[in-house]
Design a protein around this motif. Structure first.
Motif, PDB file in Angstrom:
ATOM      1  N   ALA A 219      17.703  -3.184 -38.951  1.00  0.00           N
ATOM      2  CA  ALA A 219      18.926  -4.100 -39.589  1.00  0.00           C
ATOM      3  C   ALA A 219      18.562  -5.655 -39.431  1.00  0.00           C
ATOM      4  CB  ALA A 219      20.308  -4.037 -38.612  1.00  0.00           C
ATOM      5  N   ALA A 220      17.628  -6.162 -38.397  1.00  0.00           N
ATOM      6  CA  ALA A 220      17.173  -7.228 -38.284  1.00  0.00           C
ATOM      7  C   ALA A 220      16.033  -7.558 -39.406  1.00  0.00           C
ATOM      8  CB  ALA A 220      16.311  -7.432 -36.889  1.00  0.00           C
ATOM      9  N   ILE A 221      15.405  -6.729 -39.747  1.00  0.00           N
ATOM     10  CA  ILE A 221      14.471  -6.919 -40.977  1.00  0.00           C
ATOM     11  C   ILE A 221      15.023  -7.036 -42.182  1.00  0.00           C
ATOM     12  CG2 ILE A 221      12.414  -5.820 -42.243  1.00  0.00           C
ATOM     13  CD1 ILE A 221      11.439  -4.573 -39.187  1.00  0.00           C
ATOM     14  N   ALA A 222      16.082  -6.178 -42.442  1.00  0.00           N
ATOM     15  CA  ALA A 222      17.070  -6.340 -43.562  1.00  0.00           C
ATOM     16  C   ALA A 222      17.453  -7.558 -43.380  1.00  0.00           C
ATOM     17  CB  ALA A 222      17.781  -5.256 -43.785  1.00  0.00           C
ATOM     18  N   THR A 223      18.184  -8.092 -42.489  1.00  0.00           N
ATOM     19  CA  THR A 223      18.738  -9.464 -42.560  1.00  0.00           C
ATOM     20  C   THR A 223      17.693 -10.401 -42.965  1.00  0.00           C
ATOM     21  OG1 THR A 223      20.438  -8.603 -40.905  1.00  0.00           O
ATOM     22  CG2 THR A 223      20.078 -11.004 -41.037  1.00  0.00           C
ATOM     23  N   TYR A 224      16.481 -10.514 -42.251  1.00  0.00           N
ATOM     24  CA  TYR A 224      15.411 -11.521 -42.576  1.00  0.00           C
ATOM     25  C   TYR A 224      15.108 -11.699 -44.059  1.00  0.00           C
ATOM     26  CZ  TYR A 224      10.875 -13.237 -42.626  1.00  0.00           C
ATOM     27  OH  TYR A 224       9.559 -14.239 -42.909  1.00  0.00           O
TER      28      TYR A 224
ATOM     29  N   ALA B 146      11.868 -23.416 -38.758  1.00  0.00           N
ATOM     30  CA  ALA B 146      11.271 -22.330 -37.983  1.00  0.00           C
ATOM     31  C   ALA B 146      12.215 -21.389 -37.404  1.00  0.00           C
ATOM     32  CB  ALA B 146      10.508 -23.187 -36.871  1.00  0.00           C
ATOM     33  N   TYR B 147      13.150 -21.718 -36.644  1.00  0.00           N
ATOM     34  CA  TYR B 147      14.112 -20.935 -36.504  1.00  0.00           C
ATOM     35  C   TYR B 147      14.710 -19.956 -37.421  1.00  0.00           C
ATOM     36  CZ  TYR B 147      18.319 -18.708 -34.436  1.00  0.00           C
ATOM     37  OH  TYR B 147      19.411 -17.617 -34.173  1.00  0.00           O
ATOM     38  N   THR B 148      15.068 -20.213 -38.445  1.00  0.00           N
ATOM     39  CA  THR B 148      15.556 -19.406 -39.637  1.00  0.00           C
ATOM     40  C   THR B 148      14.529 -18.228 -40.142  1.00  0.00           C
ATOM     41  OG1 THR B 148      15.329 -21.129 -41.088  1.00  0.00           O
ATOM     42  CG2 THR B 148      17.384 -20.909 -40.161  1.00  0.00           C
ATOM     43  N   SER B 149      13.172 -18.977 -40.133  1.00  0.00           N
ATOM     44  CA  SER B 149      11.996 -18.176 -40.646  1.00  0.00           C
ATOM     45  C   SER B 149      11.542 -17.091 -39.432  1.00  0.00           C
ATOM     46  CB  SER B 149      11.011 -19.267 -40.805  1.00  0.00           C
ATOM     47  OG  SER B 149      11.444 -20.037 -42.027  1.00  0.00           O
ATOM     48  N   PHE B 150      11.417 -17.666 -38.124  1.00  0.00           N
ATOM     49  CA  PHE B 150      10.871 -16.717 -37.238  1.00  0.00           C
ATOM     50  C   PHE B 150      11.896 -16.457 -35.938  1.00  0.00           C
ATOM     51  CE2 PHE B 150       7.488 -19.453 -38.816  1.00  0.00           C
ATOM     52  CZ  PHE B 150       6.920 -18.630 -39.813  1.00  0.00           C
TER      53      PHE B 150
ATOM     54  N   ALA C 247      17.384 -10.664 -46.613  1.00  0.00           N
ATOM     55  CA  ALA C 247      18.209 -11.562 -47.116  1.00  0.00           C
ATOM     56  C   ALA C 247      18.187 -12.951 -46.999  1.00  0.00           C
ATOM     57  CB  ALA C 247      19.559 -10.787 -46.579  1.00  0.00           C
ATOM     58  N   VAL C 248      18.067 -13.363 -45.904  1.00  0.00           N
ATOM     59  CA  VAL C 248      18.023 -14.727 -45.650  1.00  0.00           C
ATOM     60  C   VAL C 248      16.799 -15.493 -46.368  1.00  0.00           C
ATOM     61  CG1 VAL C 248      17.118 -16.610 -43.963  1.00  0.00           C
ATOM     62  CG2 VAL C 248      18.879 -14.614 -43.105  1.00  0.00           C
ATOM     63  N   ILE C 249      15.477 -14.894 -46.559  1.00  0.00           N
ATOM     64  CA  ILE C 249      14.612 -15.372 -47.427  1.00  0.00           C
ATOM     65  C   ILE C 249      15.117 -15.492 -48.942  1.00  0.00           C
ATOM     66  CG2 ILE C 249      12.108 -14.836 -48.214  1.00  0.00           C
ATOM     67  CD1 ILE C 249      12.238 -15.901 -45.325  1.00  0.00           C
TER      68      ILE C 249
END
Length: 95
Positions: free
Chosen positions: A78-83, A41-45, A85-87
């Motif tokens: 930058a946060a959206i781009a990181t999100y 949940a943390y890594t997703s949201f 990248a994590v996905i």
């Protein structure tokens, strides 16, 4: 300058990944299965927090100098781009 050396394999024919810290981390993960849900949940949201906070800060300084606003606009992008990248990373290493 020092060079990084991988630990020697304890058994002939095994790679370095089957020893040391990797084994310790996978054993820890298998013992703490109750953490799987909160961690996922943390890594997703959790990244949404890093979008919401700069947006709130932007709202507070929206009528001030552009010098204050520009970094606030870059942060959610930058946060959206990181999100994303994590996905992509999660899909690449999915078990």
């Amino acid at each position: 300058m020092t060079r990084l050396r991988l630990a020697a394999s304890p058994v002939a024919g095994e790679s370095w990944i089957h020893s040391g810290w990797y084994v310790e981390m996978t054993e820890l993960a298998s013992r703490t299965t109750w953490l799987n849900g909160p961690t996922l949940a943390y890594t997703s949201f959790g990244g949404l927090l890093f979008v919401a906070l700069p947006v709130a800060a932007f709202w507070a300084v929206r009528y001030r100098a552009f010098v204050l606003i520009a970094p606030l606009l870059a942060t959610p992008i930058a946060a959206i781009a990181t999100y994303f990248a994590v996905i992509a990373l999660k899909r690449a290493v999915a078990q």
